[in-house]
Design an enzyme around this catalytic site. Sequence first.
Site, PDB file in Angstrom:
ATOM      1  N   SER B  99       3.970   2.554   2.863  1.00  0.00           N
ATOM      2  CA  SER B  99       3.428   1.451   3.648  1.00  0.00           C
ATOM      3  C   SER B  99       3.826   0.111   3.005  1.00  0.00           C
ATOM      4  O   SER B  99       4.996  -0.096   2.718  1.00  0.00           O
ATOM      5  CB  SER B  99       1.905   1.628   3.738  1.00  0.00           C
ATOM      6  OG  SER B  99       1.363   0.778   4.705  1.00  0.00           O
ATOM      7  N   ASP B 221       4.191   5.958  14.777  1.00  0.00           N
ATOM      8  CA  ASP B 221       3.436   5.274  13.726  1.00  0.00           C
ATOM      9  C   ASP B 221       2.904   3.963  14.293  1.00  0.00           C
ATOM     10  O   ASP B 221       3.689   3.068  14.628  1.00  0.00           O
ATOM     11  CB  ASP B 221       4.356   5.011  12.524  1.00  0.00           C
ATOM     12  CG  ASP B 221       3.620   4.347  11.358  1.00  0.00           C
ATOM     13  OD1 ASP B 221       2.509   3.819  11.584  1.00  0.00           O
ATOM     14  OD2 ASP B 221       4.163   4.363  10.241  1.00  0.00           O
ATOM     15  N   HIS B 249       0.675   7.233  10.189  1.00  0.00           N
ATOM     16  CA  HIS B 249       1.207   6.315   9.184  1.00  0.00           C
ATOM     17  C   HIS B 249       1.205   6.918   7.785  1.00  0.00           C
ATOM     18  O   HIS B 249       1.701   6.312   6.857  1.00  0.00           O
ATOM     19  CB  HIS B 249       0.376   5.030   9.209  1.00  0.00           C
ATOM     20  CG  HIS B 249       0.930   3.935   8.359  1.00  0.00           C
ATOM     21  ND1 HIS B 249       2.214   3.433   8.515  1.00  0.00           N
ATOM     22  CD2 HIS B 249       0.386   3.239   7.333  1.00  0.00           C
ATOM     23  CE1 HIS B 249       2.421   2.466   7.633  1.00  0.00           C
ATOM     24  NE2 HIS B 249       1.344   2.331   6.890  1.00  0.00           N
TER      25      HIS B 249
END
Lengths: 396, 282
Positions: B99, B221, B249
Amino acid sequence: MSHDLATSAFYAALAEDDPAELYDNAPCGYLSTLPDGTIIKANATFLAWTGYDRDALIGRRRFQELLAPGDRIFYQTHAAPMLLMQGMLREIAIQVVGASGSRLPMIMNAQLKRGDDGQPLVIRTVAFDASERLSYERELMAARRRAEESEARVRVLAETLQRSFLPPDIVAVPGLDVGGAYRPAGDGTEVGGDFYDVFRTGHQTWGIVLGDVCGKGASAAVVTALARYTVRAEALHVSSPAAVLTGLHQALLTYYPQTFITVLYLLLDQVQEGDRLTMATGGHPLPLCRRADGSIETLGRPGSFLGMEETASVSESTAVLNPGDTVVLYTDGVTEAHEGDAFFGETGIAEVLAASAGLTAQEVADAVVAAALAFQHGPARDDIAVVVVRKPLSSS
Amino acid sequence: MVVCVDVLTRNNVTLTGQTGGQPMVFAHGYGCDQNMWRFVVPAFESEYRTVLFDFVGAGGSDLSAYDPRRYGSLQGYAADVLDVVRVLDARDVIFVGHSVSAMIGVLAAAGEPDRFAALVLVAPSPRYIDDEGYAGGFAETDIEDLLASLDRNYLGWSSTMAPVIMGNADRPERGAELTASFCRADPEVAKRFARATFLSDNRADLAGVKLPTLVLQCSDDPIAPDSVGVYVHGQIPGSTLVKLRATGHCPNLSAPAETVTAIADFLNKVPRPGTKRSPHVP
C-alpha cells in the site's frame, strides 16, 4: 391470566418466532458475503433500512461498495485486515449509502467463517441502526474537543504567567557565574508559587531573590507578581537585605493579608576579601554552600515567614565567596521531593554539589532539578526552583 | 547533544530468517502493522534475512517517539525505513512495501540507492486523488470523509484497547497472540498518517527508480485500482507488472500463497548479490 391461557400464548409466540422469520425481520440487518465482499444474502430489515431491492444486491454488489467513500477506505485499511487476521470485527462505526443516496449510520459486527480447508468461506455481518447514537457520540466528540482546547488554553496561560516569574536570561554578574532552573509541579497546567530573579541594584551590587508563595493557581500568581516587583522596588532605595524583606512583609500585610511567603534575598557586592553575600531570610530553607575544599555548610540564619504575623523577624548575615565556592538557593520542592518515606533533603543537594566540580552554575542548577525529579520517579509533586551562584576558580 | 535513538525498539524491529542472508525488509501500509506480513514472511525465512518493523505510531512502536512534524509527510516514514536498514547495516535490501509503503520504499531507495537491490510494490499508488489525465480513484472530499470516519470510530478505539481476541476457536493460532493494537492507533496519529498517505503525490518519483521492481496489482482493489498499477508499471523503467487474482487491497492477508509465489518468481529473476556483473566485464 390462567395457567392454560399463558401456556397457549407461550406456544403461539414460539411458533410465530421461527428462525427464518427471525432472520428476515430481526431488529438488525443481516448480511452474508463472500470473502471478497460479494453479497450472497441479506435480510428484509437491511433491505428496508437501505431501500435496495434484493435483486440489486445479491451477487451483484460488494458490501464495501455500499459504504460512504471515507468508510470504504477505513474498511479496506483497518476493518478488512482485522477480519482476516482476527476472524471478527466488533463495533465498527460505518455509514451505509442507501438506494436514495442518503447515508445511514450503523454499527457493525462481523464474523469470518472458514471452510474445512481453513480458507475464508463466508463473512456474516450484523448491522444496527445507530442514527441516534451517532448524534450523541458527535456531541461527546465535540465536548471532548472543547475540553482539550480549554486545557490547552489553560496550559498556555499557566506557562505564560510562570515565565513572567522567572527572568528570561539571568543577568551577568562580573566575576560570578549564576544559573537558575525551574520545573512546575505535575503536568504544568497550574501556575506554581515559586519564583526567582537576579537584578542589578547599584553600581557594583546585584540582588538575587528566590521565594515560594503558599498555594497554587491564580491566587498564588498575583502574590508572586507582587512579591517579585516589591523586592525589586525596595532594593532600589534601601540597601540592607533585611530592610528589603521587611518592606515586602509590609506590602503583603497591606495587599494580601490572607497569604504568606518564604523568601531569600541576597545582596552581592565586591569587597576586598572577595565577593560578599549579605543575606536575609524570611522563613525559607537556608542556602547550601560547597566550599572550594569540598566541605558543605549552610549559610545564613532562619527567619520568620513573611506576611503571616504582624511583625516579621528577618535576620541578616554575611558570607564571603572565594574562588571554587558554589552556593545553591532552592525551594522546598527540592528537599521535599520524596519516594515513600525517604526525602531528597539537603543530603540530596549535597550529593549533587559533591559531584559538581567543573560544572557551570547552570549545569549545577539543572543537575539539582534532575536529581530531585529522578528521586521522586515521575512528575514533580511541587514546584522546584533553584538558583546557583558560583565563584569560578580562575576568575578573570 | 546527540540524541541516540534505539531504532530497533522504536520501530519494534523483528528479525527472522537466515543470519547473514540477503535482507528482505517488509513494510506495512496505512492502517495496520507488521502483522500484515505474518502469512507471507515464513515463505522467505529459509533463504533470506527477513526484517519486519512498525512505523512509529503503529503497532508496537514507541509512541513517545512520534513527532507530528516528521510524520506529517511520507519522507518521515521513509526516514524510518532508512534508520532501520542503517542500524542493521543492511545491504542489497529487497524492499517489500504494501500500500502506501510501496511509495515510502521508492522514497527510501532514492535516499540511499546503494543499500537497495530490488523493490516489491504491493498494491501501490503514487497518488490517490484524481488529477487531470490521471485516475487515482478518489476525490479530495473522500479523504475528508475518511478523517470523519476515523473520528467516528474513535470511541471504539478507546474502549477496546484491552486485548479483545475472542471467538476465533477455529484458528486460534492466528489471532490469539495478536494484541488489540492491531489496526488500532491513536486517532490523531491515524489522521495525520491518513493525510500524509492520501494527499501524497509521488508520481514524479517513479521515473527515478533504477532498481528491479515488481508491481503487484490486485483485482478489484478499491484503494489502488487497475489503472493505477498500470500507471506505476509504465512509469518505472523495466518494471514487472503482475496482476493477482486476489481481490481487495490486502493480498498479503487474503491470498498469501499467490502473493508469495509472485514475489518468489520475481526474485528468482533478480541477480543475487555477488553475482551481479559489471557491464564492462565481458
